[in-house]
Design a protein around this motif. Structure first.
Motif, PDB file in Angstrom:
ATOM      1  N   ALA A 197      24.744 -17.906 -35.587  1.00 40.90           N
ATOM      2  CA  ALA A 197      24.071 -18.694 -36.324  1.00 40.90           C
ATOM      3  C   ALA A 197      23.623 -20.075 -36.717  1.00 40.90           C
ATOM      4  O   ALA A 197      22.777 -20.045 -36.848  1.00 40.90           O
ATOM      5  N   VAL A 198      25.071 -20.286 -37.044  1.00 41.50           N
ATOM      6  CA  VAL A 198      24.649 -22.690 -37.859  1.00 41.50           C
ATOM      7  C   VAL A 198      25.500 -23.154 -36.767  1.00 41.50           C
ATOM      8  O   VAL A 198      26.402 -23.009 -35.741  1.00 41.50           O
ATOM      9  N   GLY A 199      24.416 -24.092 -36.834  1.00 41.59           N
ATOM     10  CA  GLY A 199      24.622 -25.537 -36.009  1.00 41.59           C
ATOM     11  C   GLY A 199      26.282 -26.209 -36.628  1.00 41.59           C
ATOM     12  O   GLY A 199      25.681 -27.477 -36.616  1.00 41.59           O
ATOM     13  N   LYS A 200      27.073 -26.137 -36.983  1.00 45.07           N
ATOM     14  CA  LYS A 200      28.293 -25.896 -37.632  1.00 45.07           C
ATOM     15  C   LYS A 200      29.710 -26.286 -37.475  1.00 45.07           C
ATOM     16  O   LYS A 200      29.684 -24.853 -36.977  1.00 45.07           O
ATOM     17  N   CYS A 201      29.957 -27.179 -36.402  1.00 44.93           N
ATOM     18  CA  CYS A 201      31.178 -27.200 -35.610  1.00 44.93           C
ATOM     19  C   CYS A 201      32.781 -26.929 -36.837  1.00 44.93           C
ATOM     20  O   CYS A 201      32.888 -28.586 -36.212  1.00 44.93           O
ATOM     21  N   GLU A 202      32.976 -26.598 -37.813  1.00 40.47           N
ATOM     22  CA  GLU A 202      34.567 -27.150 -38.551  1.00 40.47           C
ATOM     23  C   GLU A 202      35.390 -25.945 -37.650  1.00 40.47           C
ATOM     24  O   GLU A 202      35.625 -25.170 -38.925  1.00 40.47           O
ATOM     25  N   PRO A 203      36.853 -27.166 -36.953  1.00 38.45           N
ATOM     26  CA  PRO A 203      38.174 -25.493 -37.378  1.00 38.45           C
ATOM     27  C   PRO A 203      37.931 -24.892 -38.551  1.00 38.45           C
ATOM     28  O   PRO A 203      37.982 -26.063 -39.496  1.00 38.45           O
ATOM     29  N   PRO A 204      37.973 -23.825 -38.816  1.00 41.48           N
ATOM     30  CA  PRO A 204      38.497 -22.840 -37.904  1.00 41.48           C
ATOM     31  C   PRO A 204      36.603 -22.212 -37.424  1.00 41.48           C
ATOM     32  O   PRO A 204      37.253 -21.645 -36.876  1.00 41.48           O
ATOM     33  N   PHE A 205      36.102 -23.294 -37.444  1.00 45.44           N
ATOM     34  CA  PHE A 205      34.091 -22.757 -37.090  1.00 45.44           C
ATOM     35  C   PHE A 205      34.340 -21.470 -37.496  1.00 45.44           C
ATOM     36  O   PHE A 205      32.973 -21.487 -37.472  1.00 45.44           O
ATOM     37  N   LYS A 206      34.421 -20.943 -38.987  1.00 46.25           N
ATOM     38  CA  LYS A 206      33.810 -20.275 -39.803  1.00 46.25           C
ATOM     39  C   LYS A 206      32.575 -20.655 -40.605  1.00 46.25           C
ATOM     40  O   LYS A 206      31.139 -19.849 -40.541  1.00 46.25           O
ATOM     41  N   THR A 207      32.370 -22.202 -40.136  1.00 41.62           N
ATOM     42  CA  THR A 207      31.075 -23.019 -40.496  1.00 41.62           C
ATOM     43  C   THR A 207      29.933 -22.762 -39.831  1.00 41.62           C
ATOM     44  O   THR A 207      29.185 -22.044 -39.519  1.00 41.62           O
ATOM     45  N   ALA A 208      29.602 -21.955 -38.382  1.00 45.69           N
ATOM     46  CA  ALA A 208      29.442 -21.682 -37.737  1.00 45.69           C
ATOM     47  C   ALA A 208      28.339 -20.199 -37.936  1.00 45.69           C
ATOM     48  O   ALA A 208      27.426 -19.670 -37.415  1.00 45.69           O
ATOM     49  N   GLY A 209      28.876 -19.649 -39.168  1.00 49.26           N
ATOM     50  CA  GLY A 209      28.700 -18.094 -39.373  1.00 49.26           C
ATOM     51  C   GLY A 209      28.375 -17.305 -38.811  1.00 49.26           C
ATOM     52  O   GLY A 209      28.842 -17.162 -37.493  1.00 49.26           O
TER      53      GLY A 209
ATOM     54  N   ALA B  79      13.598 -22.502 -29.243  1.00 46.47           N
ATOM     55  CA  ALA B  79      12.958 -21.974 -30.194  1.00 46.47           C
ATOM     56  C   ALA B  79      14.299 -21.698 -31.441  1.00 46.47           C
ATOM     57  O   ALA B  79      13.533 -22.091 -32.643  1.00 46.47           O
ATOM     58  N   GLY B  80      14.173 -19.823 -30.959  1.00 48.91           N
ATOM     59  CA  GLY B  80      14.568 -19.260 -32.067  1.00 48.91           C
ATOM     60  C   GLY B  80      16.236 -20.036 -33.262  1.00 48.91           C
ATOM     61  O   GLY B  80      16.330 -20.175 -33.880  1.00 48.91           O
ATOM     62  N   LEU B  81      16.616 -20.845 -31.684  1.00 50.97           N
ATOM     63  CA  LEU B  81      18.086 -21.386 -31.713  1.00 50.97           C
ATOM     64  C   LEU B  81      18.221 -22.994 -32.613  1.00 50.97           C
ATOM     65  O   LEU B  81      18.625 -22.816 -33.522  1.00 50.97           O
ATOM     66  N   LEU B  82      16.977 -23.266 -32.636  1.00 54.69           N
ATOM     67  CA  LEU B  82      16.958 -24.921 -33.112  1.00 54.69           C
ATOM     68  C   LEU B  82      16.500 -24.902 -34.354  1.00 54.69           C
ATOM     69  O   LEU B  82      15.017 -25.582 -34.887  1.00 54.69           O
ATOM     70  N   ASP B  83      16.734 -23.661 -35.355  1.00 52.89           N
ATOM     71  CA  ASP B  83      15.937 -23.832 -36.861  1.00 52.89           C
ATOM     72  C   ASP B  83      16.404 -24.717 -37.422  1.00 52.89           C
ATOM     73  O   ASP B  83      16.889 -25.592 -37.199  1.00 52.89           O
ATOM     74  N   GLN B  84      15.948 -24.599 -38.660  1.00 48.82           N
ATOM     75  CA  GLN B  84      16.606 -24.840 -39.600  1.00 48.82           C
ATOM     76  C   GLN B  84      17.782 -25.409 -40.007  1.00 48.82           C
ATOM     77  O   GLN B  84      18.346 -26.626 -40.130  1.00 48.82           O
ATOM     78  N   ASP B  85      18.785 -24.985 -39.983  1.00 49.54           N
ATOM     79  CA  ASP B  85      20.011 -24.731 -39.477  1.00 49.54           C
ATOM     80  C   ASP B  85      21.299 -24.476 -37.788  1.00 49.54           C
ATOM     81  O   ASP B  85      22.299 -24.361 -38.038  1.00 49.54           O
TER      82      ASP B  85
END
Length: 169
Positions: free
Chosen positions: A73-85, A131-137
């Motif tokens: 759900a979130v476009g953030k990849c910082e190991p260990p990748f919990k930031t990706a939600g 469009a759904g994936l590229l939302d605000q976050d």
């Protein structure tokens, strides 16, 4: 004189902006996977289709064996990748192809990596659009350490996150 005119026309043509994609042309996005060491581990091309999202991925540095593969759900990849939600799940369903209360829109089939750590795979997500994936976050593609059991909520008992790619245009 003709030579100068030819140069002038060439310079103007080179300075013109690239044309926009043709109306009706498929929209695409990309992701570059990194592993937990921060090394590049593959790429993906995501293409909107009239019936969902087509994902073509090429992995180069993954452990051999089966792995869970999901849209997160979130476009953030910082190991260990919990930031990706959690999994991409706009309809608040349960996880898994075998769950009668599922599936998450971001649930994808397991991938099976060969002994050389390489794999080329295509997956299809019928409930997803760019469009759904590229939302605000934003959103991300993730590979898990173990195979998804396709029923355990919230992530199919697929264990740690071992590779992540932020989805971007």
């Amino acid at each position: 004189m003709r030579y100068l005119l030819l140069i002038a026309v060439s310079v103007i043509a080179l300075a013109a902006p690239a044309p926009a994609p043709a109306e009706g042309a498929p929209q695409t996005a990309r992701a570059t996977f990194i592993n937990t060491k921060g090394e590049e581990a593959g790429t993906a091309l995501l293409t909107d289709t009239p019936h969902g999202l087509l994902i073509k991925a090429e992995f180069t540095k993954l452990p051999a064996g089966p792995h869970g593969f999901h849209l997160h759900a979130v476009g953030k990849c910082e190991p260990p990748f919990k930031t990706a939600g959690g999994h991409y799940n706009p309809t608040n369903k349960k996880h898994g192809f075998l769950n009668p209360q599922g599936i998450h829109a971001g649930d994808l089939p397991n991938i099976h990596v060969g002994a050389d750590g390489k794999l080329t795979v295509e997956a299809f997500a019928p409930q997803v659009t760019l469009a759904g994936l590229l939302d605000q976050d934003g959103s991300a593609l993730l590979v898990h350490d173990k195979a998804d059991d396709y029923k355990t909520d919230p992530a199919g008992d697929s264990s740690d996150r071992i590779a992540c790619g932020v989805i971007s245009r």
